[in-house]
Scaffold this motif. Structure first.
Motif, PDB file in Angstrom:
ATOM      1  N   SER A   1      -9.772  -4.014   2.873  1.00 43.14           N
ATOM      2  CA  SER A   1      -8.256  -4.200   2.143  1.00 43.14           C
ATOM      3  C   SER A   1      -8.277  -5.152   0.960  1.00 43.14           C
ATOM      4  CB  SER A   1      -6.714  -2.952   2.086  1.00 43.14           C
ATOM      5  OG  SER A   1      -6.758  -4.804   3.538  1.00 43.14           O
TER       6      SER A   1
ATOM      7  N   ASN B   1      -4.703  -4.284  -2.407  1.00 41.33           N
ATOM      8  CA  ASN B   1      -3.603  -3.340  -2.202  1.00 41.33           C
ATOM      9  C   ASN B   1      -4.601  -1.662  -2.238  1.00 41.33           C
ATOM     10  OD1 ASN B   1      -1.182  -2.229  -0.538  1.00 41.33           O
ATOM     11  ND2 ASN B   1      -0.598  -0.972  -2.704  1.00 41.33           N
TER      12      ASN B   1
ATOM     13  N   THR C   1      -4.930   2.812  -5.045  1.00 45.49           N
ATOM     14  CA  THR C   1      -3.786   3.559  -3.737  1.00 45.49           C
ATOM     15  C   THR C   1      -3.654   3.960  -4.759  1.00 45.49           C
ATOM     16  OG1 THR C   1      -4.441   1.607  -1.825  1.00 45.49           O
ATOM     17  CG2 THR C   1      -2.221   2.311  -2.426  1.00 45.49           C
TER      18      THR C   1
ATOM     19  N   ILE D   1      -2.566  -1.508   3.934  1.00 37.97           N
ATOM     20  CA  ILE D   1      -2.240  -1.255   2.675  1.00 37.97           C
ATOM     21  C   ILE D   1      -0.651  -0.335   2.541  1.00 37.97           C
ATOM     22  CG2 ILE D   1      -4.054  -0.963   1.628  1.00 37.97           C
ATOM     23  CD1 ILE D   1      -3.537   1.875   1.065  1.00 37.97           C
ATOM     24  N   PHE D   2       0.155  -0.879   1.419  1.00 35.00           N
ATOM     25  CA  PHE D   2       1.628  -0.605   1.078  1.00 35.00           C
ATOM     26  C   PHE D   2       1.486   0.873   0.225  1.00 35.00           C
ATOM     27  CE2 PHE D   2       1.929  -5.132   1.779  1.00 35.00           C
ATOM     28  CZ  PHE D   2       2.466  -5.331   2.910  1.00 35.00           C
TER      29      PHE D   2
END
Length: 288
Positions: free
Chosen positions: A34, A37, A63, A272-273
């Motif tokens: 990653s 993000n 994302t 990731i967020f």
């Protein structure tokens, strides 16, 4: 058959939620990482049972748009390689047919790859991680030697050095590594052994053993903890388990956190967020 893991476990509910599937489900020997993000999947087979040649293709999971796109291909076809992020770029290491460990890096802002000088020693069984602004490759080549070696790449001078350190572990199969708070953590395939390396002190130490064996899995950091995936057979004729273990440095202990929602034999990990409200549907748990 190994598939890029496109699921995310929400910290709030501790449940698995499904993301858009990877477009090439038959791919194997890929590497996943990653950056900014987003998730990148590089190399691997062509995704066919009749055509298993390595590929240069690189996929990106955006994302914020929840979709997979193809980005610029690598210069070299790679399978069973590894990747790591360093200074805002992706480095891919090994996995070519050359008799040396070839390296290249990807700039996401120009969508382009550039070749990097190869590592000093030839290794085929290795892992890589960035730590304190440098790239570390740890591994061995069972054909030529079975002792672990550690090589360090400094992007400032575009040069590799061999790192000699006391107590470096012996041969480890399919190692995985990650950096957390300036310390490199190393786990091996199908063993409970865990090690840590402090670049400033240049010394290796043993870490608390895992509770169970893990094979063909991954290692990642999240919320200042280590997460390890990978399956294991429960006895000679037992079921195949896919538990996830988490390590807390505060308690110096590993705990079984959860299980994967599917009986995957191969898993890749990246963090990731996401906004949990965008993914309300819980991933169905495989009960077969």
């Amino acid at each position: 058959m190994c598939l890029p893991s496109t699921e995310l476990q929400m910290e709030i509910s501790w449940q698995w939620h499904q993301l858009p599937n990877f477009p090439n489900p038959n791919k194997w020997g890929y590497s996943m990482v990653s950056l900014n993000n987003d998730v990148y999947v590089s190399g691997g087979s062509r995704g066919s049972n009749t055509n298993t040649w390595s590929t240069t293709e690189t996929w990106k999971y955006i994302t914020r748009e929840a979709k997979w796109v193809i980005v610029a291909p690598m210069h070299r076809p790679r399978t069973n390689h590894t990747s790591a992020t360093l200074n805002g770029e992706i480095y891919v290491i090994g996995g070519t047919t050359s008799d040396r460990v070839e390296v290249e890096h990807y700039d996401p802002y120009t969508d382009s790859w550039a070749l990097t000088c190869p590592a000093l020693k030839y290794v085929t069984n290795f892992t890589a991680t960035a730590c304190q602004g440098k790239l570390y490759v740890i591994g061995s080549c069972a054909v030529k030697y079975n002792a672990l070696t550690m090589q360090c790449y400094n992007p400032v001078i575009d040069s590799w050095t061999s790192v000699c350190s006391p107590f470096i572990p012996k041969y480890l199969s399919s190692p995985r590594s990650v950096c957390m708070d300036g310390v490199i953590y190393l786990v091996a395939d199908n063993t409970k052994k865990v090690y840590s390396y402090d670049p400033e002190e240049n010394i290796w130490q043993k870490v608390q053993l895992l509770q169970m064996l893990h094979e063909n899995g991954g290692l990642v950091t999240l919320d200042n903890k280590l997460y390890v995936t990978g399956g294991h057979w429960k006895g000679m004729e037992g079921d195949y388990g896919v538990e996830v273990e988490v390590y807390s440095r505060a308690s110096n202990s590993w705990d079984i956190e959860c299980t994967l929602p599917r009986m995957w034999f191969y898993t890749g990990l990246s963090t990731i967020f996401l906004d949990p409200s965008q993914w309300p549907d819980v991933f169905p748990i495989d009960t077969t």
